[in-house]
Design a protein around this motif. Structure first.
Motif, PDB file in Angstrom:
ATOM      1  N   GLN A  45      -0.930  12.486  -5.400  1.00 58.46           N
ATOM      2  CA  GLN A  45      -1.397  12.024  -4.133  1.00 58.46           C
ATOM      3  C   GLN A  45      -1.096  12.678  -3.072  1.00 58.46           C
TER       4      GLN A  45
ATOM      5  N   GLU B 216       7.822  11.484   3.355  1.00 57.77           N
ATOM      6  CA  GLU B 216       8.614   9.985   2.973  1.00 57.77           C
ATOM      7  C   GLU B 216       7.672   8.966   3.115  1.00 57.77           C
ATOM      8  N   ALA B 217       7.294   8.343   4.523  1.00 60.10           N
ATOM      9  CA  ALA B 217       5.490   7.662   4.653  1.00 60.10           C
ATOM     10  C   ALA B 217       5.446   7.720   3.619  1.00 60.10           C
ATOM     11  N   ALA B 218       4.590   9.270   2.562  1.00 63.10           N
ATOM     12  CA  ALA B 218       3.809   8.502   1.337  1.00 63.10           C
ATOM     13  C   ALA B 218       4.700   7.636   0.416  1.00 63.10           C
ATOM     14  N   GLN B 219       5.581   7.952   0.279  1.00 63.03           N
ATOM     15  CA  GLN B 219       6.816   7.616  -1.212  1.00 63.03           C
ATOM     16  C   GLN B 219       7.085   6.193  -0.878  1.00 63.03           C
ATOM     17  N   ALA B 220       7.050   6.069   0.443  1.00 59.38           N
ATOM     18  CA  ALA B 220       7.273   4.529   0.986  1.00 59.38           C
ATOM     19  C   ALA B 220       6.422   3.667   0.198  1.00 59.38           C
ATOM     20  N   MET B 221       4.832   4.139   0.450  1.00 61.46           N
ATOM     21  CA  MET B 221       3.656   3.057   0.525  1.00 61.46           C
ATOM     22  C   MET B 221       3.239   3.381  -0.955  1.00 61.46           C
ATOM     23  N   GLY B 222       4.626   3.802  -1.677  1.00 57.19           N
ATOM     24  CA  GLY B 222       4.151   4.201  -3.217  1.00 57.19           C
ATOM     25  C   GLY B 222       2.355   5.139  -3.437  1.00 57.19           C
ATOM     26  N   ALA B 223       3.618   5.593  -3.097  1.00 59.12           N
ATOM     27  CA  ALA B 223       2.379   7.035  -2.930  1.00 59.12           C
ATOM     28  C   ALA B 223       2.729   7.721  -4.958  1.00 59.12           C
TER      29      ALA B 223
END
Length: 221
Positions: free
Chosen positions: A136, A125-132
């Motif tokens: 990636q 979820e953190a990676a998705q929030a950063m636009g990954a």
């Protein structure tokens, strides 16, 4: 025990061990190359996955389960036409690699899927929030975090393939299984059968110890 063996039989032991190493090594590597992406796909398309797709997950999962549920000795016989098409023969070391690989790929896929499930969903979820992107997330989050579990799963796969390779000897697949059947069973030489069992046990112990060592190294990192 080996003192009673002839030079020719000892040489046959060495060549049979090498055939087993080749069968297990090639089928394990190719099975991993097929199974790891398959396991990633199953995880991504599962409920709560980045690419959730119930239909695709059920279809691919059903195929994986069908192959996994087929006893290996039956799989050996069932895909003889495919084996003959790929290798030009249905017996020998090269021919045994085909069913071993087909058996290994879905096995690896489920183990990889299980390892990926253990990754903290908060990291995703953190990676998705950063636009990954999905790629990636797979390469920088899922696979690195699950790597110790994946290596442990591959170790189990190589150990299982060792047993399967011995079973392949029943239809002339070569390796230590073939040696044990032809000499230990058909020629009534129990010392040969015992020697085959001992060598296989040592081989499995070596594979398992190497895999456990690598898992510990990766876990410390």
């Amino acid at each position: 025990m080996f003192a009673n063996f002839s030079q020719a039989l000892l040489e046959l032991f060495v060549s049979s061990l090498w055939e087993t190493v080749v069968m297990v090594g090639i089928s394990g590597i190719v099975g991993a190359l097929l199974g790891v992406p398959l396991g990633v796909f199953l995880r991504l398309t599962d409920t709560g996955g980045v690419l959730q797709n119930g239909a695709a997950n059920r279809i691919v999962g059903g195929i994986v389960n069908a192959v996994r549920s087929t006893p290996f000795i039956i799989l050996l016989v069932a895909i003889i036409p495919l084996t003959r098409f790929v290798t030009g023969s249905s017996i020998g070391t090269a021919a045994a690699v085909v069913p071993l690989t087909i058996a290994a790929a879905p096995f690896v896929a489920r183990l990889v899927e299980t390892a990926l499930r253990e990754v903290d969903h908060g990291l995703i979820e953190a990676a998705q929030a950063m636009g990954a992107t999905t790629g990636q997330i797979v390469w920088k989050v899922l696979l690195p975090e699950a790597l110790p579990g994946i290596v442990a799963g591959l170790t189990i796969t190589f150990v299982s393939l060792t047993g399967y390779s011995a079973m392949a000897g029943a239809i002339g697949g070569g390796g230590l299984g073939d040696l044990g059947i032809r000499y230990g069973y058909q020629r009534f030489l129990p010392e040969v059968m015992l020697a085959v069992v001992v060598v296989l046990i040592l081989f499995v112990q070596l594979v398992q110890s190497g895999g456990d060592w690598l898992v510990r190294r990766l876990s410390h990192k």
